[in-house]
Write an enzyme that holds these catalytic residues in place. Structure first.
Site, PDB file in Angstrom:
ATOM      1  N   ASP A  32       0.874  -1.168   0.000  1.00  0.00           N
ATOM      2  CA  ASP A  32       0.000   0.000   0.000  1.00  0.00           C
ATOM      3  C   ASP A  32       0.915   1.223   0.000  1.00  0.00           C
ATOM      4  O   ASP A  32       2.133   1.103   0.146  1.00  0.00           O
ATOM      5  CB  ASP A  32      -0.881  -0.045   1.249  1.00  0.00           C
ATOM      6  CG  ASP A  32      -1.673   1.234   1.457  1.00  0.00           C
ATOM      7  OD1 ASP A  32      -2.313   1.694   0.498  1.00  0.00           O
ATOM      8  OD2 ASP A  32      -1.625   1.784   2.572  1.00  0.00           O
ATOM      9  N   ASP A  34      -0.221   5.124   1.191  1.00  0.00           N
ATOM     10  CA  ASP A  34      -0.470   6.039   2.303  1.00  0.00           C
ATOM     11  C   ASP A  34      -0.359   5.335   3.651  1.00  0.00           C
ATOM     12  O   ASP A  34      -0.981   4.283   3.867  1.00  0.00           O
ATOM     13  CB  ASP A  34      -1.864   6.664   2.191  1.00  0.00           C
ATOM     14  CG  ASP A  34      -1.946   7.699   1.078  1.00  0.00           C
ATOM     15  OD1 ASP A  34      -0.933   8.374   0.819  1.00  0.00           O
ATOM     16  OD2 ASP A  34      -3.034   7.844   0.481  1.00  0.00           O
TER      17      ASP A  34
END
Length: 265
Positions: A32, A34
């Site tokens: 991922d 963020d």
């Protein structure tokens, strides 16, 4: 469904990696962005210090966050925020603790790992940060919402795709992306021994549920993905198949992978 791939690496160190005849890597590593690769929510970073109007100050409840960010970016454009300003913000978002060390480890073992990124942020911001950090070439593919600058110099955002998953935001289901990617690689006769998933958010729980008992989920400790895995394990023991290795520093992920490589030798 088992999986595989073609390796890439840092351009200054690994020119020619992935050429015909190279041995395919053994593992798929999914990141991922963020609050995983970077230590902030990049959407909040671009709006920090800006006096947003009241309707744009809070994320919509029950609405589309992607559409909300489209409106935020349009407002910032109207306020004179231009491409160079956005790029500078993204480039200066700090990496999460230990992430530089994890990337260093992966660059040393680039032939063993195929690395992809799946994020509900935006392609422009992600690529700006990865290039600034010198790790863009480590990633075979990046899946994120399309973003580009229009004639006015405004950063525009769109949805990634549509799907039928009831658990994910309308613009992106990471499980759909991951399963389709694995199917695509399988058709290309690329096989992975294991899949590793490094994330933090609620939208990382859905794809981690597609992992098998051979795979490993690395949820950031105390973040939504971690809590949701714990709740799922308590509610229905054994339903979440993958091994779970929470992390506070990405050096813990690197250490786990290093130990795995030692055992595999």
């Amino acid at each position: 469904m088992r999986r595989c791939c073609e390796a890439v690496g840092l351009p200054c160190l690994f020119k020619g990696v992935g050429m015909a005849g190279a041995r395919p890597p053994r593992f798929l590593l999914v990141f991922d962005f963020d609050e995983t690769i970077v230590d902030e929510n990049s959407d909040e970073s671009v709006a920090r210090g800006r006096a947003l109007p009241e309707p744009l100050r809070q994320s919509p409840r029950g609405g589309s966050y992607n559409e909300h960010m489209q409106r935020v970016l349009a407002f910032l454009g109207e306020q004179g925020v231009r491409p160079g300003d956005f790029r500078a913000v993204y480039e200066n978002i700090p990496l999460s603790p230990g992430m530089a060390e994890l990337f260093q480890f992966l660059s040393k073992h680039h032939e063993l790992f195929e690395i992809v990124l799946i994020s509900d942020a935006n392609m422009f911001g992600i690529e700006a940060k990865l290039r600034a950090a010198g790790v863009h070439a480590l990633f075979r593919k990046i899946f994120s919402n399309p973003a580009s600058f229009d004639r006015r110099g405004f950063l525009t955002l769109g949805p990634y795709h549509s799907h039928k998953c009831l658990e994910c935001p309308a613009n992106m289901c990471k499980r759909k992306i991951l399963t389709e990617y694995l199917a695509e690689r399988a058709q290309e006769e690329v096989e992975f021994q294991r899949v590793f998933y490094v994330g933090d958010g609620a939208n990382d729980f859905c794809p981690s549920g597609a992992l098998t008992a051979a795979d490993v989920a690395f949820p950031r400790k105390g973040y939504p993905m971690h809590r949701m895995i714990q709740e799922a394990q308590e509610k229905q023991p054994g339903a979440f198949q993958a091994a779970v290795v929470p992390w506070e520093s990405a050096t813990e992920v690197a250490r786990y992978l290093q130990e795995l490589l030692k055992r595999k030798r």
